[in-house]
Design an enzyme around this catalytic site. Structure first.
Site, PDB file in Angstrom:
ATOM      1  NE  ARG A 239      11.943 -58.101  47.400  1.00 49.80           N
ATOM      2  CZ  ARG A 239      11.416 -59.187  47.955  1.00 49.80           C
ATOM      3  NH1 ARG A 239      11.511 -59.379  49.263  1.00 49.80           N
ATOM      4  NH2 ARG A 239      10.818 -60.100  47.230  1.00 49.80           N
TER       5      ARG A 239
ATOM      6  CG  HIS B 207      15.004 -61.800  52.827  1.00 50.56           C
ATOM      7  ND1 HIS B 207      15.207 -61.081  51.679  1.00 50.56           N
ATOM      8  CD2 HIS B 207      13.664 -62.007  52.895  1.00 50.56           C
ATOM      9  CE1 HIS B 207      14.044 -60.876  51.062  1.00 50.56           C
ATOM     10  NE2 HIS B 207      13.092 -61.428  51.797  1.00 50.56           N
TER      11      HIS B 207
ATOM     12  CD  GLU C 283      18.076 -59.293  51.269  1.00 50.28           C
ATOM     13  OE1 GLU C 283      17.733 -60.381  50.777  1.00 50.28           O
ATOM     14  OE2 GLU C 283      17.296 -58.526  51.817  1.00 50.28           O
TER      15      GLU C 283
HETATM   16  O1  A2R Z   1       0.427 -47.540  47.059  1.00 54.68           O
HETATM   17  P1  A2R Z   1      -0.772 -48.414  47.298  1.00 54.68           P
HETATM   18  O2  A2R Z   1      -1.931 -47.683  47.834  1.00 54.68           O
HETATM   19  O3  A2R Z   1      -1.067 -49.329  46.129  1.00 54.68           O
HETATM   20  O4  A2R Z   1      -0.312 -49.397  48.510  1.00 54.68           O
HETATM   21  C1  A2R Z   1       0.580 -50.446  48.333  1.00 54.68           C
HETATM   22  C2  A2R Z   1       1.983 -50.097  48.843  1.00 54.68           C
HETATM   23  N1  A2R Z   1       2.833 -49.525  47.797  1.00 54.68           N
HETATM   24  C3  A2R Z   1       3.382 -48.301  47.857  1.00 54.68           C
HETATM   25  N2  A2R Z   1       3.313 -47.357  48.790  1.00 54.68           N
HETATM   26  C4  A2R Z   1       3.957 -46.187  48.554  1.00 54.68           C
HETATM   27  N3  A2R Z   1       4.679 -45.964  47.436  1.00 54.68           N
HETATM   28  C5  A2R Z   1       4.780 -46.889  46.473  1.00 54.68           C
HETATM   29  N4  A2R Z   1       5.494 -46.653  45.377  1.00 54.68           N
HETATM   30  C6  A2R Z   1       4.103 -48.133  46.662  1.00 54.68           C
HETATM   31  N5  A2R Z   1       3.986 -49.275  45.939  1.00 54.68           N
HETATM   32  C7  A2R Z   1       3.210 -50.105  46.633  1.00 54.68           C
HETATM   33  O5  A2R Z   1       2.545 -51.350  49.255  1.00 54.68           O
HETATM   34  C8  A2R Z   1       0.182 -51.594  49.269  1.00 54.68           C
HETATM   35  O6  A2R Z   1      -0.387 -51.101  50.444  1.00 54.68           O
HETATM   36  C9  A2R Z   1       1.500 -52.246  49.634  1.00 54.68           C
HETATM   37  C10 A2R Z   1       1.734 -53.573  48.952  1.00 54.68           C
HETATM   38  O7  A2R Z   1       0.724 -54.450  49.311  1.00 54.68           O
HETATM   39  P2  A2R Z   1       0.438 -55.803  48.534  1.00 54.68           P
HETATM   40  O8  A2R Z   1       0.481 -55.551  47.069  1.00 54.68           O
HETATM   41  O9  A2R Z   1      -0.790 -56.401  49.119  1.00 54.68           O
HETATM   42  O10 A2R Z   1       1.716 -56.668  48.831  1.00 54.68           O
HETATM   43  P3  A2R Z   1       2.008 -57.659  50.064  1.00 54.68           P
HETATM   44  O11 A2R Z   1       1.489 -59.000  49.752  1.00 54.68           O
HETATM   45  O12 A2R Z   1       1.564 -57.017  51.329  1.00 54.68           O
HETATM   46  O13 A2R Z   1       3.598 -57.716  50.010  1.00 54.68           O
HETATM   47  C11 A2R Z   1       4.400 -56.533  50.141  1.00 54.68           C
HETATM   48  C12 A2R Z   1       5.877 -56.802  49.977  1.00 54.68           C
HETATM   49  C13 A2R Z   1       6.274 -57.779  48.879  1.00 54.68           C
HETATM   50  O14 A2R Z   1       6.262 -57.214  47.601  1.00 54.68           O
HETATM   51  C14 A2R Z   1       7.673 -58.173  49.298  1.00 54.68           C
HETATM   52  O15 A2R Z   1       8.600 -57.233  48.875  1.00 54.68           O
HETATM   53  C15 A2R Z   1       7.583 -58.151  50.805  1.00 54.68           C
HETATM   54  O16 A2R Z   1       6.390 -57.399  51.136  1.00 54.68           O
HETATM   55  O17 A2R Z   1       7.476 -59.453  51.296  1.00 54.68           O
END
Ligand code: A2R
Length: 317
Positions: free
Chosen positions: A230, A277, A259
């Site tokens: 994002r 995007h 965007e």
């Molecule tokens: O923080 P963790 O260990 O839960 O790892 C998640 C990480 N993450 C963050 N890292 C650092 N600081 C934060 N505040 C934080 N919030 C989340 O982002 C995890 O490794 C990753 C997200 O992975 P998934 O939930 O599996 O999401 P996915 O399907 O990989 O999609 C990621 C994003 C979407 O939300 C859209 O914005 C874009 O990619 O297409």
């Protein structure tokens, strides 16, 4: 029959799958969707839209009988999930089916940066090759140390796709995972040790400007930043300053803070590769995402369950 509000393009096959069960009210057929909903929103129990950017509270507030928002895409930062959960509205999204596509987009931008794709294409198409001679060599993408911010579903697909490039993978997130890569609890430290940083975390308050001036400077004058998550995760003005001053080598960006507007300064820079995007935007992957969104709706009207709820909707299921 249920009433369904739609704010994403629907092809004939999807309309055919939905129309035996839903009266479809498409935002594209309305002059002012928010005004239309103010008049007609009561009674609409389902919504199908894009949760990344498009499903504002202005719509939510006008849908008092809403049961479910089926959001196309994995990111749903455009939906106020505190409000939906409080109101008992389930939200679903489309994880996993887009992992490989977004990973390909990340690699495309990374390779474009290392191989100076924009400058080389311009040199060939402008005729400058014949008048000015060969371009200086670019840099190799092989054997790099790549830091991934967010080694989730997509982040792991990126790491997998980097394997043939003999990459060493570092990662940062809020927690260490049981994966054969090097975890950094500190993002700036990871940026210091990485040749390139790929950002693929969700949007929202917890990731806002996580990539700030300090992280960008830690990447250094030869460093590369790629963002396919994002736009809000990167401090865009700090990025523009660093690129302009040579404190960062190059950037490949698919997402932006405002965007569809991209700052002119970024558009003018030759060491920046920009895409609008398109992370998951192929015919094949968009079809899979739409199918999963429709399947979530159909399953809910059948037995009240859904296939892929967002974590915040768990208390409602
Ligand atoms: O923080 P963790 O260990 O839960 O790892 C998640 C990480 N993450 C963050 N890292 C650092 N600081 C934060 N505040 C934080 N919030 C989340 O982002 C995890 O490794 C990753 C997200 O992975 P998934 O939930 O599996 O999401 P996915 O399907 O990989 O999609 C990621 C994003 C979407 O939300 C859209 O914005 C874009 O990619 O297409």
């Amino acid at each position: 029959m249920h009433d369904l509000f739609v704010i994403t393009p629907l092809n004939d096959a999807l309309r055919d799958a939905l129309s035996p069960h839903f009266r479809i009210h498409h935002a594209d057929d309305m002059d002012d969707p928010a005004a239309w909903l103010a008049e007609n929103g009561a009674g609409i129990s389902y919504a199908l839209g894009e949760g990344g950017l498009k499903f504002h509270n202005a719509y939510l507030d006008r849908l008092p009988d809403l049961k479910l928002i089926s959001s196309v895409g994995v990111g749903y930062d455009g939906i106020d999930t505190a409000a939906t959960t409080a109101r008992g509205v389930i939200v679903t999204h489309t994880p996993n089916v887009l992992n490989d596509e977004v990973a390909t987009t990340a690699l495309m931008l990374l390779i474009a940066c290392y191989r100076e794709f924009n400058a080389n294409v311009a040199h060939a198409t402008s005729g400058a090759w014949a008048t000015k001679g060969n371009m200086p060599p670019s840099r190799s993408v092989d054997h790099r140390t790549i830091g991934i911010l967010g080694l989730g579903r997509i982040g792991q697909a990126i790491a997998d796709k980097l394997a043939p490039f003999h990459a060493k993978i570092l990662y940062h997130g809020r927690s260490e995972r049981d994966l054969p890569y090097t975890y950094y609890a500190d993002l700036t430290e990871m940026a210091r040790d990485a040749d390139a940083l790929i950002c693929v975390v969700p949007g929202g308050a917890s990731t806002h400007h996580l990539i700030n001036a300090e992280v960008i400077s830690a990447l250094g004058p030869n460093g590369i930043l790629v963002n396919v998550g994002r736009g809000t995760t990167v401090d865009e003005s700090a990025l523009i300053d660093a690129l302009g001053a040579g404190r960062l080598g190059a950037a490949g960006l698919d997402v932006f803070e405002q965007e569809p507007n991209i700052p002119q300064a970024l558009r003018d820079m030759s060491n920046v590769t920009l895409t609008p995007h398109i992370g998951s935007a192929t015919v094949e992957t968009r079809a899979a995402m739409m199918q999963l969104s429709v399947d979530n709706l159909l399953q809910h009207i059948k037995d009240g369950s859904v296939i892929t709820p967002v974590p915040e909707s768990a208390p409602l299921l």
